[in-house]
Scaffold this active site. Structure first.
Site, PDB file in Angstrom:
ATOM      1  N   HIS A 307       1.180  -0.978  -0.497  1.00  0.00           N
ATOM      2  CA  HIS A 307      -0.363   0.051  -0.420  1.00  0.00           C
ATOM      3  C   HIS A 307       0.845   1.199  -0.173  1.00  0.00           C
ATOM      4  O   HIS A 307       1.760   1.008   0.648  1.00  0.00           O
ATOM      5  CB  HIS A 307      -1.283   0.014   1.431  1.00  0.00           C
ATOM      6  N   ASP A 364      -8.202  -4.747   0.387  1.00  0.00           N
ATOM      7  CA  ASP A 364      -8.309  -5.759  -1.136  1.00  0.00           C
ATOM      8  C   ASP A 364      -8.234  -7.532  -0.889  1.00  0.00           C
ATOM      9  O   ASP A 364      -8.523  -7.869  -1.362  1.00  0.00           O
ATOM     10  CB  ASP A 364      -8.668  -5.656  -2.528  1.00  0.00           C
TER      11      ASP A 364
HETATM   12  N1  CMC Z   1       4.262  -7.177  -4.598  1.00  0.00           N
HETATM   13  C1  CMC Z   1       5.506  -7.632  -5.245  1.00  0.00           C
HETATM   14  N2  CMC Z   1       6.763  -5.787  -4.888  1.00  0.00           N
HETATM   15  C2  CMC Z   1       5.832  -5.583  -4.447  1.00  0.00           C
HETATM   16  C3  CMC Z   1       4.429  -5.205  -4.626  1.00  0.00           C
HETATM   17  C4  CMC Z   1       3.446  -6.194  -4.652  1.00  0.00           C
HETATM   18  N3  CMC Z   1       2.197  -6.529  -4.394  1.00  0.00           N
HETATM   19  N4  CMC Z   1       3.553  -3.867  -4.161  1.00  0.00           N
HETATM   20  C5  CMC Z   1       5.130  -3.298  -3.953  1.00  0.00           C
HETATM   21  N5  CMC Z   1       6.492  -4.063  -4.826  1.00  0.00           N
HETATM   22  C6  CMC Z   1       7.570  -3.745  -4.280  1.00  0.00           C
HETATM   23  C7  CMC Z   1       7.833  -2.963  -5.473  1.00  0.00           C
HETATM   24  O1  CMC Z   1       8.087  -3.447  -6.278  1.00  0.00           O
HETATM   25  C8  CMC Z   1       9.108  -2.276  -5.223  1.00  0.00           C
HETATM   26  O2  CMC Z   1      10.126  -2.757  -5.345  1.00  0.00           O
HETATM   27  P1  CMC Z   1      11.814  -2.437  -5.158  1.00  0.00           P
HETATM   28  O3  CMC Z   1      11.834  -1.282  -4.270  1.00  0.00           O
HETATM   29  O4  CMC Z   1      12.746  -3.739  -5.591  1.00  0.00           O
HETATM   30  O5  CMC Z   1      11.307  -1.850  -6.733  1.00  0.00           O
HETATM   31  C9  CMC Z   1       8.656  -1.803  -3.495  1.00  0.00           C
HETATM   32  O6  CMC Z   1       7.747  -2.864  -3.303  1.00  0.00           O
HETATM   33  C10 CMC Z   1       7.944  -0.479  -3.143  1.00  0.00           C
HETATM   34  O7  CMC Z   1       6.862  -0.455  -4.175  1.00  0.00           O
HETATM   35  P2  CMC Z   1       6.275   0.655  -4.987  1.00  0.00           P
HETATM   36  O8  CMC Z   1       5.245   0.306  -6.267  1.00  0.00           O
HETATM   37  O9  CMC Z   1       6.996   1.584  -4.582  1.00  0.00           O
HETATM   38  O10 CMC Z   1       5.065   1.422  -4.242  1.00  0.00           O
HETATM   39  P3  CMC Z   1       3.737   2.438  -4.222  1.00  0.00           P
HETATM   40  O11 CMC Z   1       4.039   2.881  -3.204  1.00  0.00           O
HETATM   41  O12 CMC Z   1       4.006   3.416  -5.712  1.00  0.00           O
HETATM   42  O13 CMC Z   1       2.585   1.102  -5.284  1.00  0.00           O
HETATM   43  C11 CMC Z   1       0.682  -0.337  -4.139  1.00  0.00           C
HETATM   44  C12 CMC Z   1       1.779   0.660  -4.305  1.00  0.00           C
HETATM   45  C13 CMC Z   1       0.010  -0.448  -3.559  1.00  0.00           C
HETATM   46  C14 CMC Z   1       0.404   0.463  -6.089  1.00  0.00           C
HETATM   47  C15 CMC Z   1       1.701  -1.621  -5.181  1.00  0.00           C
HETATM   48  O14 CMC Z   1       1.571  -2.080  -3.400  1.00  0.00           O
HETATM   49  C16 CMC Z   1       0.792  -2.905  -5.301  1.00  0.00           C
HETATM   50  O15 CMC Z   1       0.958  -2.869  -6.682  1.00  0.00           O
HETATM   51  N6  CMC Z   1      -0.131  -3.489  -4.825  1.00  0.00           N
HETATM   52  C17 CMC Z   1      -0.671  -4.649  -5.808  1.00  0.00           C
HETATM   53  C18 CMC Z   1      -2.189  -3.950  -6.386  1.00  0.00           C
HETATM   54  C19 CMC Z   1      -2.883  -4.032  -4.944  1.00  0.00           C
HETATM   55  O16 CMC Z   1      -2.717  -4.431  -3.929  1.00  0.00           O
HETATM   56  N7  CMC Z   1      -3.594  -2.403  -4.572  1.00  0.00           N
HETATM   57  C20 CMC Z   1      -4.404  -2.052  -3.479  1.00  0.00           C
HETATM   58  C21 CMC Z   1      -4.117  -1.194  -2.811  1.00  0.00           C
HETATM   59  S1  CMC Z   1      -5.801  -1.514  -1.156  1.00  0.00           S
HETATM   60  C22 CMC Z   1      -7.102  -0.460  -2.248  1.00  0.00           C
HETATM   61  C23 CMC Z   1      -6.507   0.743  -2.646  1.00  0.00           C
HETATM   62  O17 CMC Z   1      -6.639   1.744  -1.759  1.00  0.00           O
HETATM   63  O18 CMC Z   1      -6.897   1.114  -4.289  1.00  0.00           O
END
Ligand code: CMC
Length: 428
Positions: A307, A364
């Site tokens: 998140h 989710d």
């Molecule tokens: N699986 C594997 N690796 C992950 C995941 C995941 N679900 N989420 C983040 N990472 C890794 C990412 O690859 C990165 O690694 P590194 O530092 O080595 O490059 C690190 O963790 C940080 O990730 P980020 O993408 O920079 O983090 P963010 O804050 O931009 O993204 C997120 C947050 C929710 C988009 C992301 O965690 C994600 O894609 N999760 C899966 C989708 C999901 O479940 N979304 C629902 C969110 S809750 C409902 C809502 O409020 O919308």
């Protein structure tokens, strides 16, 4: 504590005030930055460090796993309040008295019809259309049937627009579902509660009586409360941004629905179940999918984990996890996908990759399992999220308008070509 922050650029110092929120959050107020520095801007893709507004609606502390609506803990609201009370609280700032709540509900019921011509628009969509697209379009189409734009100097006009949308949105959501599964479009039953009525609009069969199922209604109510607001997330920021141009309420919410659709935001609940199904089909080896999620060459991510703001745990996920167990037991559902979900969670919570990056199950991860147990098809999971988020979007839009916020218009750092001469087509 200091009251200003100093920025040095090219040997010159600039002072900016520090703003402190009621929960002691601090921010540097850079409203004057471009003016005093002669055009220097900030850059923050994804707005990870940028506060777009001051807001009194929702407090969230991602490090400590805290979520509060108008000062009330999400845990307490999920246990003691119902969705309509929470909607009123978010939109108007205080828990309603009995009289206020009854009036709010009565006003909503008085608007719970949708113009019959909207059915013709719905008819034009193929059955295979994703309900989020349908819902966004129909919400936008409501403008045509309620054309007056909202004068924010009139509390009455704002209130009327709000109850209209609170009334018509559940009908549209239920219609999007019924169209998809081939059921006749129906209206609700005003003698029922807001959520009870919605569940009936979804599931009532054309023949036979409808018996309300307490377990389903209570679980749905709780899920809607947990989704009701989440401060400046992608869809809410979209609603505020669109509304900041003085576009009306319905069309601003329609844009929010589109933003929520994406799998990184509200669409994750659908993506989670599809992922769990895929793991099951593949033989149920969760370890294999954990490896894929960690492999930087592989685009696969563990849906339902991570998140943007929760870096400890998502308090909504804690509540929902317990609710999933209770609902499945009460409905007598034995879902193998839940076992896969539990295995994945266990593995991720003890895996260095996930621990180091503070990736925990989010809201989710479990919500889809409950929706599935209720018999709701996966494509309808994100519309359920939208129905829950509706009061939050409305509250944020109303706050933005009442505070007379300026039109949203970020800057950029241009990295394209410098001025160059035009070449005629034969010389390219
Ligand atoms: N699986 C594997 N690796 C992950 C995941 C995941 N679900 N989420 C983040 N990472 C890794 C990412 O690859 C990165 O690694 P590194 O530092 O080595 O490059 C690190 O963790 C940080 O990730 P980020 O993408 O920079 O983090 P963010 O804050 O931009 O993204 C997120 C947050 C929710 C988009 C992301 O965690 C994600 O894609 N999760 C899966 C989708 C999901 O479940 N979304 C629902 C969110 S809750 C409902 C809502 O409020 O919308």
């Amino acid at each position: 504590m200091s009251k200003t922050a100093t920025l040095q650029i090219d040997g010159k110092s600039y002072e900016f005030p520090l703003v402190t929120g009621t929960e002691k959050e601090r921010a540097i107020d850079i409203k004057t930055l471009r003016g005093v520095t002669g055009g220097v801007t900030t850059i923050d893709p994804g707005y990870k460090n940028t506060g777009s507004c001051e807001s009194a609606i929702t407090f969230l502390n991602g490090e400590e796993g805290i979520l509060r609506y108008r000062g009330y803990a999400i845990e307490e609201l999920a246990e003691k309040a119902d969705f309509l009370e929470v909607a009123y609280l978010l939109i108007f700032g205080e828990l309603p008295t009995k009289h206020e709540l009854d009036k709010f509900h009565a006003d909503i019921k008085a608007q719970s019809h949708v113009d019959e011509d909207v059915k013709k628009i719905l008819d034009g969509f193929p059955k295979s259309a994703h309900p989020m697209g349908v819902l966004s379009s129909l919400t936008s189409a409501l403008v045509a049937f309620n054309p007056s734009s909202v004068n924010v100097d009139s509390e009455e006009e704002m209130y009327n627009a709000i109850v209209r949308l609170m009334a018509k949105f559940p009908v549209l959501t239920a219609w999007a579902y019924r169209k998809r599964v081939g059921l006749p479009l129906d209206y609700g039953d005003d003698s029922l509660g807001y959520v009870d009525n919605f569940v009936k609009m979804m599931f009532k069969k054309p023949s036979g009586d409808y018996n309300s199922n307490k377990t389903i209604v209570e679980a749905m109510d709780k899920l809607l409360i947990l989704h009701a607001d989440h401060e400046q997330n992608c869809s809410t920021s979209t609603v505020r941004m669109v509304g900041s141009s003085h576009a009306g309420l319905f069309v601003s919410i329609s844009a929010g629905i589109a933003a929520l659709w994406g799998p990184l935001h509200g669409g994750a609940n659908q993506a989670v179940i599809e992922m769990l199904e895929a793991i099951k089909e593949d033989g149920g080896d969760t370890h294999k999918f954990m490896q894929k999620a960690k492999d930087k060459e592989d685009p696969f991510r563990l849906m339902g984990f991570g998140h943007r703001v929760y870096k400890n745990f998502d308090p909504r996920a804690k509540i929902i996890k317990k609710s999933a167990d209770d609902v499945l037991e009460a409905l007598g559902v034995d879902d193998p996908v839940l076992d896969i979900a539990k295995d994945l969670e266990k593995e991720a919570l003890s895996d260095n990759y996930f621990v180091d990056r503070k990736l925990y199950p989010n809201v989710d991860f479990y919500s889809g399992i409950i929706y599935r147990a209720m018999g709701i098809p996966v494509e309808m999971f994100t519309p359920m999220f939208a129905l829950g988020r509706l009061p939050g979007w409305i509250a944020q839009w109303r706050e933005m308008r009442l505070r007379k916020e300026p039109i949203g218009r970020p800057r950029q750092v241009y990295i394209g070509e410098n001025l160059r001469p035009f070449k005629s087509v034969e010389n390219r």
